[in-house]
Design a protein around this motif. Structure first.
Motif, mmCIF file in Angstrom:
data_model
loop_
_atom_site.group_PDB
_atom_site.id
_atom_site.type_symbol
_atom_site.label_atom_id
_atom_site.label_comp_id
_atom_site.label_asym_id
_atom_site.label_seq_id
_atom_site.Cartn_x
_atom_site.Cartn_y
_atom_site.Cartn_z
ATOM 1 N N VAL A 12 -3.246 -5.961 9.611
ATOM 2 C CA VAL A 12 -2.635 -7.281 9.755
ATOM 3 C C VAL A 12 -1.152 -7.216 9.387
ATOM 4 O O VAL A 12 -0.296 -7.790 10.081
ATOM 5 C CB VAL A 12 -3.368 -8.318 8.888
ATOM 6 C CG1 VAL A 12 -2.569 -9.622 8.809
ATOM 7 C CG2 VAL A 12 -4.750 -8.603 9.449
ATOM 8 N N ALA A 13 -0.830 -6.489 8.297
ATOM 9 C CA ALA A 13 0.581 -6.348 7.894
ATOM 10 C C ALA A 13 1.395 -5.659 8.984
ATOM 11 O O ALA A 13 2.529 -6.071 9.288
ATOM 12 C CB ALA A 13 0.668 -5.562 6.589
ATOM 13 N N THR A 14 0.811 -4.621 9.587
ATOM 14 C CA THR A 14 1.519 -3.904 10.653
ATOM 15 C C THR A 14 1.714 -4.790 11.876
ATOM 16 O O THR A 14 2.803 -4.827 12.468
ATOM 17 C CB THR A 14 0.732 -2.641 11.051
ATOM 18 O OG1 THR A 14 0.526 -1.822 9.892
ATOM 19 C CG2 THR A 14 1.486 -1.840 12.100
ATOM 20 N N VAL A 109 5.753 1.342 11.882
ATOM 21 C CA VAL A 109 4.367 1.799 11.703
ATOM 22 C C VAL A 109 4.328 2.942 10.697
ATOM 23 O O VAL A 109 3.451 2.984 9.812
ATOM 24 C CB VAL A 109 3.773 2.238 13.057
ATOM 25 C CG1 VAL A 109 2.401 2.878 12.859
ATOM 26 C CG2 VAL A 109 3.677 1.051 14.002
ATOM 27 N N LEU A 110 5.279 3.845 10.787
ATOM 28 C CA LEU A 110 5.334 4.969 9.852
ATOM 29 C C LEU A 110 5.589 4.491 8.425
ATOM 30 O O LEU A 110 4.956 4.973 7.473
ATOM 31 C CB LEU A 110 6.434 5.939 10.292
ATOM 32 C CG LEU A 110 6.697 7.156 9.401
ATOM 33 C CD1 LEU A 110 5.441 8.017 9.286
ATOM 34 C CD2 LEU A 110 7.857 7.972 9.955
ATOM 35 N N ALA A 111 6.493 3.543 8.248
ATOM 36 C CA ALA A 111 6.816 3.050 6.906
ATOM 37 C C ALA A 111 5.646 2.305 6.284
ATOM 38 O O ALA A 111 5.390 2.433 5.079
ATOM 39 C CB ALA A 111 8.038 2.134 6.978
ATOM 40 N N ILE A 112 4.899 1.558 7.081
ATOM 41 C CA ILE A 112 3.809 0.741 6.534
ATOM 42 C C ILE A 112 2.542 1.551 6.303
ATOM 43 O O ILE A 112 1.891 1.427 5.252
ATOM 44 C CB ILE A 112 3.514 -0.441 7.476
ATOM 45 C CG1 ILE A 112 4.730 -1.361 7.567
ATOM 46 C CG2 ILE A 112 2.296 -1.231 6.994
ATOM 47 C CD1 ILE A 112 4.584 -2.466 8.594
ATOM 48 N N LEU A 113 2.183 2.405 7.260
ATOM 49 C CA LEU A 113 0.893 3.103 7.196
ATOM 50 C C LEU A 113 0.994 4.551 6.727
ATOM 51 O O LEU A 113 -0.023 5.169 6.420
ATOM 52 C CB LEU A 113 0.206 3.048 8.560
ATOM 53 C CG LEU A 113 -0.083 1.632 9.076
ATOM 54 C CD1 LEU A 113 -0.741 1.697 10.451
ATOM 55 C CD2 LEU A 113 -0.950 0.859 8.102
ATOM 56 N N GLY A 114 2.201 5.123 6.703
ATOM 57 C CA GLY A 114 2.388 6.433 6.110
ATOM 58 C C GLY A 114 2.251 7.597 7.075
ATOM 59 O O GLY A 114 1.680 7.471 8.164
ATOM 60 N N PRO A 115 2.769 8.777 6.660
ATOM 61 C CA PRO A 115 2.778 9.953 7.533
ATOM 62 C C PRO A 115 1.396 10.466 7.911
ATOM 63 O O PRO A 115 1.203 10.966 9.021
ATOM 64 C CB PRO A 115 3.541 11.000 6.714
ATOM 65 C CG PRO A 115 4.302 10.220 5.690
ATOM 66 C CD PRO A 115 3.476 9.015 5.400
ATOM 67 N N THR A 293 1.311 -0.937 1.559
ATOM 68 C CA THR A 293 1.431 -1.236 2.980
ATOM 69 C C THR A 293 1.933 -2.660 3.194
ATOM 70 O O THR A 293 2.730 -2.922 4.094
ATOM 71 C CB THR A 293 0.078 -1.053 3.683
ATOM 72 O OG1 THR A 293 -0.900 -1.852 3.018
ATOM 73 C CG2 THR A 293 -0.361 0.392 3.661
ATOM 74 N N VAL A 294 1.479 -3.589 2.391
ATOM 75 C CA VAL A 294 1.895 -4.983 2.520
ATOM 76 C C VAL A 294 3.341 -5.148 2.086
ATOM 77 O O VAL A 294 4.100 -5.921 2.672
ATOM 78 C CB VAL A 294 0.966 -5.894 1.700
ATOM 79 C CG1 VAL A 294 1.402 -7.348 1.810
ATOM 80 C CG2 VAL A 294 -0.472 -5.742 2.160
ATOM 81 N N VAL A 295 3.760 -4.406 1.069
ATOM 82 C CA VAL A 295 5.137 -4.488 0.588
ATOM 83 C C VAL A 295 6.103 -3.931 1.621
ATOM 84 O O VAL A 295 7.200 -4.472 1.825
ATOM 85 C CB VAL A 295 5.287 -3.728 -0.746
ATOM 86 C CG1 VAL A 295 6.744 -3.673 -1.185
ATOM 87 C CG2 VAL A 295 4.418 -4.377 -1.817
ATOM 88 N N MET A 296 5.704 -2.858 2.295
ATOM 89 C CA MET A 296 6.609 -2.192 3.238
ATOM 90 C C MET A 296 6.875 -3.028 4.483
ATOM 91 O O MET A 296 7.913 -2.877 5.130
ATOM 92 C CB MET A 296 6.034 -0.838 3.649
ATOM 93 C CG MET A 296 5.878 0.157 2.508
ATOM 94 S SD MET A 296 7.422 0.472 1.658
ATOM 95 C CE MET A 296 8.322 1.326 2.925
ATOM 96 N N ALA A 297 5.970 -3.905 4.843
ATOM 97 C CA ALA A 297 6.145 -4.697 6.061
ATOM 98 C C ALA A 297 7.389 -5.585 6.000
ATOM 99 O O ALA A 297 8.257 -5.492 6.878
ATOM 100 C CB ALA A 297 4.883 -5.525 6.334
ATOM 101 N N PRO A 298 7.531 -6.462 5.002
ATOM 102 C CA PRO A 298 8.757 -7.290 4.977
ATOM 103 C C PRO A 298 10.021 -6.467 4.735
ATOM 104 O O PRO A 298 11.093 -6.823 5.246
ATOM 105 C CB PRO A 298 8.503 -8.261 3.821
ATOM 106 C CG PRO A 298 7.450 -7.615 2.990
ATOM 107 C CD PRO A 298 6.611 -6.823 3.929
#
Length: 498
Positions: A12-14, A109-115, A293-298
């Motif tokens: 949802v965050a992505t 997508v990379l920043a929120i969900l990771g490598p 993941t939620v923090v990285m979205a905004p």
């Protein structure tokens, strides 16, 4: 907690972050969608999102077992992608802006969900790059290459022919290797298709690379054969019949046939089985819920917005309106005349603040046409250098034939008109009052002016002459005119009301 429930928050965050990006860059999204829908060269882009969805579905069971985790270094990639967009915006290069938007989505997508997760879905995420409408950049070189291949094949098949740039004359008639016949539509679609087939059908990197090389080279060669076959057939059935048959075959059969032949030749070398895992021996990390993941979205959206803020503040400072009337320059030994060209000719300059067109003559009876376009600033839809802009106005059925070596003008070219009339045109470009000497230099100068808030005014001057003696008339006028730069400065001062 089940995997499905644990994935709900990161996905949802992505999704919300991507939606926010698309809203933030809605103009670019609308531009891309219009190109996909309205221009046949880019209509393969309409299939990219369904293909990406299918590729993700194939990988779903393996990918969802990889634990997502926010990756702060991904923000640096988001910022880099945003800078790519800013460069495209500042240089008025739509393809770079569109590329920047797609890169921002991928980086988000990379920043929120990771490598680890991105590695699991790497190819579907990469395939989004084919949403970028590209191909116009290849039209000129592909026209020239196709014409040369056609001439070589005509000579080999014993058909006498002469060539003038991209125009070929045989006993049967006169042929143009037009933009639509350059094979660019075929090539860009095959590149996208080749990348998909290479991933789905092969595991070996070498086989993938060889398949991609074939997917690029074979369409180029095939287009040359198609052009030759059309002209060769005209020797027996006439130009009209050969051209009509060519459009039907090329549009409905030829592209599909070449695709089938490439796939048939590659079939014995496919090394991916139907049941093979997509991630191979990649270790799968256990599910570990994380709030990052939620923090990285905004944060990703905030970083992506920074270049927009810079552009909206700094670029506006260099925009100057040009409200006052402007007149064409006086040139020693030449006067304005009222007669008209044999074939109407008007250069194309979309969105210009001032368009001037006049005809000059001298005592020797020579005639030249002078066109000037002035812009207070450049942006999408109003540029002195862009596809379709300048001397070869397709709306009046003028076509570029060849570049002409010359010691004057930033670009000197030979044009062919609708009635086989010939023109030679010399073009000069000026940005911020300073002369540039190539299309690339125009873009760089525009980029610098916009990023630094300097004067963004731009001017294009085209001097053109028609007929067999066009080169002599053009050279005589340019000698009398001297350097265009002082005249450009004077016209800009007039337009600004100074």
């Amino acid at each position: 907690m089940s995997i499905a429930a644990a994935w709900r928050q990161p996905l949802v965050a992505t999704a919300l972050a991507i939606a926010a990006l698309l809203a933030l860059f809605a103009r670019d999204l609308a531009d891309m969608a219009a190109l996909w829908w309205n221009i046949s060269t880019y209509q393969h882009c309409l299939y990219v999102l369904p293909i990406v969805a299918w590729l993700l579905w194939l990988r779903r069971d393996e990918a969802l077992r990889v634990a997502p985790a926010g990756w702060p270094w991904g923000l640096l990639l988001v910022f880099t992608a945003a800078l790519v967009w800013l460069i495209g915006e500042a240089a008025s290069l739509a393809i770079i802006r569109h590329l920047g938007l797609v890169l921002m989505i991928q980086s988000t997508v990379l920043a929120i969900l990771g490598p680890a997760f991105v590695r699991a879905i790497f190819f579907p995420l990469f395939y989004l790059i084919f949403l970028v409408p590209f191909g116009d950049e290849f039209v000129g070189p592909m026209q020239t290459l196709t014409a040369r291949m056609t001439m070589g094949l005509l000579h080999l098949s014993g058909v006498p022919a002469t060539i003038d740039g991209v125009f070929i004359t045989t006993r049967a008639g006169w042929f143009e290797v037009a933009q639509a016949c350059a094979g660019v539509k075929f090539l860009v679609a095959m590149i996208a298709y080749g990348a998909l087939a290479a991933n789905v059908c092969f595991r070996s990197p070498i086989r993938r690379a060889l398949f991609m090389i074939a997917a690029i080279i074979v369409p180029v060669l095939a287009n040359g054969v198609r052009a030759w076959a059309t002209i060769f057939a005209a020797e027996f059935v006439g130009v009209a019949s050969a051209s009509g048959f060519d459009h039907i075959v090329y549009g409905w059969i030829f592209f599909a046939l070449v695709m089938v032949l490439i796939m048939a030749a590659a079939w014995p070398f496919f090394d991916r089985g139907i049941g093979d895992k997509w991630l191979g021996s990649m270790p799968l990390t256990p599910w570990q819920p994380t709030a990052a993941t939620v923090v990285m979205a905004p944060l990703s959206i905030l970083v992506a917005a920074l270049p927009i803020l810079w552009d909206s503040v700094v670029a506006r400072a260099g925009r100057f309106p040009l409200p006052a009337p402007v007149s064409l320059p006086t040139v020693p030994g030449w006067t304005r005349v009222g007669d008209l060209p044999v074939t109407p000719w008007t250069p194309r300059f979309d969105g210009a603040d001032h368009r001037l067109l006049g005809r000059y003559g001298n005592r020797a009876g020579q005639r030249v046409d002078v066109a000037v376009a002035l812009y207070g600033w450049q942006e999408n839809g109003r540029q002195i250098v862009a596809f379709g802009q300048g001397a070869a106005n397709a709306d009046e059925h003028w076509a570029w034939a060849a570049d002409v070596p010359s010691n004057y003008g930033d670009k000197v070219e030979r044009l062919m008109g609708p009635d086989k009339s010939i023109r030679e045109s010399a073009t000069w470009w000026f940005v911020s009052g300073t002369a540039t000497h190539s299309r690339a230099a125009v873009k760089i100068a525009t980029l610098k002016a916009r990023l630094t808030g300097r004067d963004q005014s731009a001017v294009s001057i085209i001097v053109s002459a028609e007929g067999k003696h066009a080169h002599n008339a053009l050279a005589a006028f340019v000698r009398a005119m001297g350097s265009p730069q002082p005249r450009v400065a004077k016209m800009l001062a007039q337009a600004k009301g100074d």
